[in-house]
Design an enzyme around this catalytic site. Structure first.
Site, PDB file in Angstrom:
ATOM      1  N   ASP A 164     -10.174 -11.728   8.925  1.00 25.55           N
ATOM      2  CA  ASP A 164     -10.626 -10.762   9.928  1.00 25.55           C
ATOM      3  C   ASP A 164     -12.019 -10.246   9.587  1.00 25.55           C
ATOM      4  O   ASP A 164     -12.875 -10.077  10.456  1.00 25.55           O
ATOM      5  CB  ASP A 164      -9.695  -9.545   9.978  1.00 25.55           C
ATOM      6  CG  ASP A 164      -8.283  -9.859  10.400  1.00 25.55           C
ATOM      7  OD1 ASP A 164      -7.793  -9.221  11.333  1.00 25.55           O
ATOM      8  OD2 ASP A 164      -7.656 -10.729   9.766  1.00 25.55           O
ATOM      9  N   ASN A 200      -4.397 -11.807   1.239  1.00 26.60           N
ATOM     10  CA  ASN A 200      -4.300 -11.626   2.691  1.00 26.60           C
ATOM     11  C   ASN A 200      -4.912 -10.276   3.085  1.00 26.60           C
ATOM     12  O   ASN A 200      -5.647 -10.161   4.064  1.00 26.60           O
ATOM     13  CB  ASN A 200      -2.829 -11.702   3.061  1.00 26.60           C
ATOM     14  CG  ASN A 200      -2.542 -11.660   4.549  1.00 26.60           C
ATOM     15  OD1 ASN A 200      -1.552 -12.213   5.001  1.00 26.60           O
ATOM     16  ND2 ASN A 200      -3.366 -11.004   5.351  1.00 26.60           N
ATOM     17  N   ARG A 209      -0.265 -14.305  -1.297  1.00 30.77           N
ATOM     18  CA  ARG A 209      -0.883 -15.294  -0.402  1.00 30.77           C
ATOM     19  C   ARG A 209      -2.327 -14.892  -0.112  1.00 30.77           C
ATOM     20  O   ARG A 209      -2.722 -13.755  -0.321  1.00 30.77           O
ATOM     21  CB  ARG A 209      -0.116 -15.425   0.911  1.00 30.77           C
ATOM     22  CG  ARG A 209      -0.068 -14.154   1.759  1.00 30.77           C
ATOM     23  CD  ARG A 209       0.644 -14.422   3.087  1.00 30.77           C
ATOM     24  NE  ARG A 209       0.710 -13.246   3.941  1.00 30.77           N
ATOM     25  CZ  ARG A 209       1.737 -12.394   3.984  1.00 30.77           C
ATOM     26  NH1 ARG A 209       2.779 -12.588   3.192  1.00 30.77           N
ATOM     27  NH2 ARG A 209       1.720 -11.352   4.794  1.00 30.77           N
ATOM     28  N   GLN A 211      -5.639 -16.000   2.871  1.00 29.22           N
ATOM     29  CA  GLN A 211      -5.817 -16.300   4.292  1.00 29.22           C
ATOM     30  C   GLN A 211      -6.855 -17.401   4.398  1.00 29.22           C
ATOM     31  O   GLN A 211      -7.358 -17.886   3.377  1.00 29.22           O
ATOM     32  CB  GLN A 211      -6.244 -15.040   5.060  1.00 29.22           C
ATOM     33  CG  GLN A 211      -5.084 -14.184   5.530  1.00 29.22           C
ATOM     34  CD  GLN A 211      -5.482 -13.200   6.626  1.00 29.22           C
ATOM     35  OE1 GLN A 211      -6.549 -12.613   6.601  1.00 29.22           O
ATOM     36  NE2 GLN A 211      -4.598 -13.005   7.590  1.00 29.22           N
ATOM     37  N   ARG A 280       8.995 -10.894   4.228  1.00 30.58           N
ATOM     38  CA  ARG A 280       7.759 -10.127   4.054  1.00 30.58           C
ATOM     39  C   ARG A 280       8.066  -8.629   4.073  1.00 30.58           C
ATOM     40  O   ARG A 280       8.811  -8.161   4.926  1.00 30.58           O
ATOM     41  CB  ARG A 280       6.782 -10.458   5.187  1.00 30.58           C
ATOM     42  CG  ARG A 280       6.233 -11.873   5.178  1.00 30.58           C
ATOM     43  CD  ARG A 280       5.490 -12.160   6.477  1.00 30.58           C
ATOM     44  NE  ARG A 280       6.389 -12.173   7.616  1.00 30.58           N
ATOM     45  CZ  ARG A 280       6.027 -11.972   8.886  1.00 30.58           C
ATOM     46  NH1 ARG A 280       4.766 -11.717   9.193  1.00 30.58           N
ATOM     47  NH2 ARG A 280       6.927 -12.022   9.851  1.00 30.58           N
ATOM     48  N   GLU A 282       6.233  -6.204   5.052  1.00 32.70           N
ATOM     49  CA  GLU A 282       5.723  -5.563   6.260  1.00 32.70           C
ATOM     50  C   GLU A 282       6.441  -6.019   7.528  1.00 32.70           C
ATOM     51  O   GLU A 282       6.241  -5.442   8.597  1.00 32.70           O
ATOM     52  CB  GLU A 282       4.212  -5.833   6.398  1.00 32.70           C
ATOM     53  CG  GLU A 282       3.828  -7.235   6.822  1.00 32.70           C
ATOM     54  CD  GLU A 282       3.861  -8.292   5.725  1.00 32.70           C
ATOM     55  OE1 GLU A 282       3.337  -9.399   5.957  1.00 32.70           O
ATOM     56  OE2 GLU A 282       4.407  -8.010   4.622  1.00 32.70           O
ATOM     57  N   GLY A 312      -3.214 -16.900   9.240  1.00 34.01           N
ATOM     58  CA  GLY A 312      -3.875 -16.052  10.219  1.00 34.01           C
ATOM     59  C   GLY A 312      -3.340 -16.258  11.620  1.00 34.01           C
ATOM     60  O   GLY A 312      -3.483 -15.386  12.473  1.00 34.01           O
ATOM     61  N   ASP A 314      -0.339 -16.030  13.012  1.00 28.07           N
ATOM     62  CA  ASP A 314       1.055 -15.629  12.899  1.00 28.07           C
ATOM     63  C   ASP A 314       1.486 -14.893  14.170  1.00 28.07           C
ATOM     64  O   ASP A 314       1.113 -13.758  14.352  1.00 28.07           O
ATOM     65  CB  ASP A 314       1.290 -14.779  11.645  1.00 28.07           C
ATOM     66  CG  ASP A 314       0.227 -13.696  11.428  1.00 28.07           C
ATOM     67  OD1 ASP A 314      -0.889 -13.807  11.965  1.00 28.07           O
ATOM     68  OD2 ASP A 314       0.535 -12.739  10.698  1.00 28.07           O
ATOM     69  N   GLU A 497      -7.154  -6.252  20.114  1.00 25.07           N
ATOM     70  CA  GLU A 497      -6.990  -7.328  19.139  1.00 25.07           C
ATOM     71  C   GLU A 497      -7.068  -8.711  19.763  1.00 25.07           C
ATOM     72  O   GLU A 497      -7.613  -9.645  19.171  1.00 25.07           O
ATOM     73  CB  GLU A 497      -5.637  -7.144  18.440  1.00 25.07           C
ATOM     74  CG  GLU A 497      -5.339  -8.162  17.370  1.00 25.07           C
ATOM     75  CD  GLU A 497      -3.938  -8.000  16.815  1.00 25.07           C
ATOM     76  OE1 GLU A 497      -3.694  -8.506  15.713  1.00 25.07           O
ATOM     77  OE2 GLU A 497      -3.093  -7.360  17.473  1.00 25.07           O
TER      78      GLU A 497
END
Length: 541
Positions: A164, A200, A209, A211, A280, A282, A312, A314, A497
């Site tokens: 990002d 990430n 992980r 990205q 995960r 989150e 990225g 997802d 987004e």
């Protein structure tokens, strides 16, 4: 109850996959370099049964909320109290959490959009709102402090994210925010030095992980925008490359280890990967529910979901064996075109910077690596009959999905002129929509599928096409994107987004695991840069 912070066993996160149709295997991994120190625990590691209880009970509508909470006292004491109090008939889990944890800060800047501002002026005024200053995080918080100021995307995302940030940085460069550009690059270099890779995001639960590896593209901004020389990051570029290629030298044909895959002819390409195979933090409940719908071992589903987050994208039909069924996700079976194009860029950047520092041996070594990667991509991921790049399923030994990720080789200069011309025709025929470039041609309900379009792929398509003389199509995509972002801005007075690009009306995008987020870092960066490149395409009120 006492919790031993040094007891996390990372090798327990690894599991062999069953052999695929081509007898592909994954060697039993050894403990790997570059993992976070064992005492950097994720919330699910730290709070165990309490974490599962909170996420399972849905006391917060967003799974990320509890993952971002900070404890008011030592976690061991919280767990002890939980195990005692949960036996009471009047136990209230939400009240317990609120008593023992501070909820994530809502970064209330009291910012109110000014409808009189142009979209470009609005974007420039947002950078201070999205900037976070370096500060020591609360003890036992999942937030990893950074040494320099950084930009967050906005909405639910209160931390910085790897890929990002590159697209946000495009906007810094366009707006003359040179100090912020340097701060961001220095933060990512620091993370490589500290953790062995760029996570990430700067949360403990993202450490397993990375990205898409775009640090080489960040470094290039320094050269092209005159902020500083790029040589100062060469050491970190080499470290990042080692992270992505870890274990490649020990593979046999048909084997994979972490990010590296050796194909049947002995050549090596890369895939997305996460070092854990658990839900995960989150998105804990979402992952558990997804795994329940699969006949595969849950650990395999979790690993593929995590690898999908590392991509990225997802999530997207790119990673699914059955469109519309997230439980069929198979990210680790896919050799993605965009990842391998980004690694080609990393290889050529190391070669170029090494040559400029009078290190011809390293320059030649990495130039040869890049040439071998391009040859292998052309063999496995270029569809000569269809005339575009596709992902490759290394287990099934067949080409995978066609998507907007196919523009990445054009963006990094990896394609031949003939491939670029053919790719331009494919983009025009299959992906061009009223609002820009579609992510895929599949409509599945996942957010990285039709009808949605995202700023990163718009930018890579536009710049990639310009690299090969396809200026008219590039400008057409830029114009359409600026019109859809402009129409949404003038109606809602915000940047978001992702966008529904399939229709002409400013319809807000949907799909995915969480509601549409506003802010928004990479949309701001790409749109700001395009307004500079195509001032005549700026939307009119």
């Amino acid at each position: 109850m006492q919790v031993d912070n040094n007891q996390t066993e990372y090798d327990a996160f690894y599991h062999d996959y069953e052999a695929g149709p081509d007898a592909a295997v994954e060697p039993q991994p050894e403990p790997i370099r570059g993992l976070p120190a064992p005492d950097i625990l994720t919330p699910s590691d730290r709070y165990q049964e309490l974490f599962e209880a909170v996420q399972s009970s849905r006391i917060f509508t967003d799974s990320k909320t509890f993952a971002d909470c900070a404890p008011k006292i030592e976690p061991e004491r919280i767990l002890y109290r939980y195990f005692i109090q949960r036996e009471r008939e009047d136990f209230d889990l939400l009240a317990f959490v609120l008593e023992h944890f501070d909820l994530p800060k809502v970064n209330d800047s009291r910012y109110v959009s000014d409808p009189e501002k142009s979209m470009g002026e609005h974007i420039d005024s947002l950078w201070p709102v999205l900037t976070r200053k370096p500060e020591k995080s609360a003890e036992f918080s999942s937030l990893l402090p950074l040494p320099e100021p950084y930009i967050v995307p906005g909405g639910r995302f209160g931390e910085t994210y790897y890929w990002d940030s590159y697209f946000s940085m495009l906007g810094f460069a366009a707006g003359g925010q040179n100090d912020l550009l340097r701060h961001m690059a220095d933060n990512f270099a620091w993370m490589i030095d500290t953790y062995g890779h760029i996570p990430n995001g700067n949360r403990t639960y993202y450490l397993s992980r990375s990205q898409p590896p775009v640090f080489a593209l960040m470094v290039e901004l320094f050269e092209k925008d005159g902020v500083s020389q790029a040589h100062r990051y060469l050491k970190q570029l080499k470290k990042e490359y080692a992270f992505w290629m870890d274990g490649a030298e020990s593979l046999l044909p048909g084997e994979a280890y972490r990010h590296a895959v050796m194909l049947s002819d002995g050549s090596v390409l890369n895939r997305y990967w996460d070092d854990r195979d658990t839900p995960r933090d989150e998105s804990w409940l979402e992952d558990v529910e997804t795994a329940k719908n699969s006949a595969r071992p849950s650990s395999e589903v979790y690993r593929d979901l995590r690898a999908g987050a590392a991509s990225g994208w997802d999530f997207s039909s790119r990673w699914l064996s059955e469109a519309g069924r997230l439980e069929s996700i198979q990210t680790t079976s896919i050799v993605p075109i965009d990842l391998n194009a980004f690694l080609y860029k990393l290889e050529t950047t190391i070669a170029r910077l090494s040559a400029s520092k009078n290190d011809p041996e390293t320059a030649e070594l990495f130039q040869q690596k890049a040439m071998r990667r391009r040859e292998t991509v052309n063999k496995y991921l270029w569809d000569a009959q269809a005339g575009f790049y596709r992902d490759y399923n290394w287990r099934e030994r067949e080409k995978g999905a066609f998507s907007a990720a196919s523009v990445t080789p054009l963006y990094v200069g990896m394609a031949s002129l003939e491939q670029a011309t053919s790719s331009a025709n494919a983009i025009r025929t299959h992906l061009l929509a009223p609002g820009g470039v579609l992510s895929t041609v599949e409509e599945t309900g996942e957010q990285w599928d039709k009808p949605n379009g995202w700023a990163p792929v718009q930018w890579m398509a536009i710049k990639g096409l310009n690299n090969y003389g396809e200026e008219l199509l590039a400008k057409e995509i830029a114009t359409r994107w600026l019109q859809v972002t402009g129409a949404t801005y003038h109606r809602h007075h915000k940047m978001v987004e992702k966008y529904n690009v399939a229709g002409r009306a400013p319809v807000l995008a949907g799909g995915g695991e969480y509601p549409l987020q506003d802010g928004f870092g990479w949309t701001n960066g790409v749109t700001r840069r395009l307004l500079t490149m195509y001032p005549d395409a700026a939307p009119q009120r």
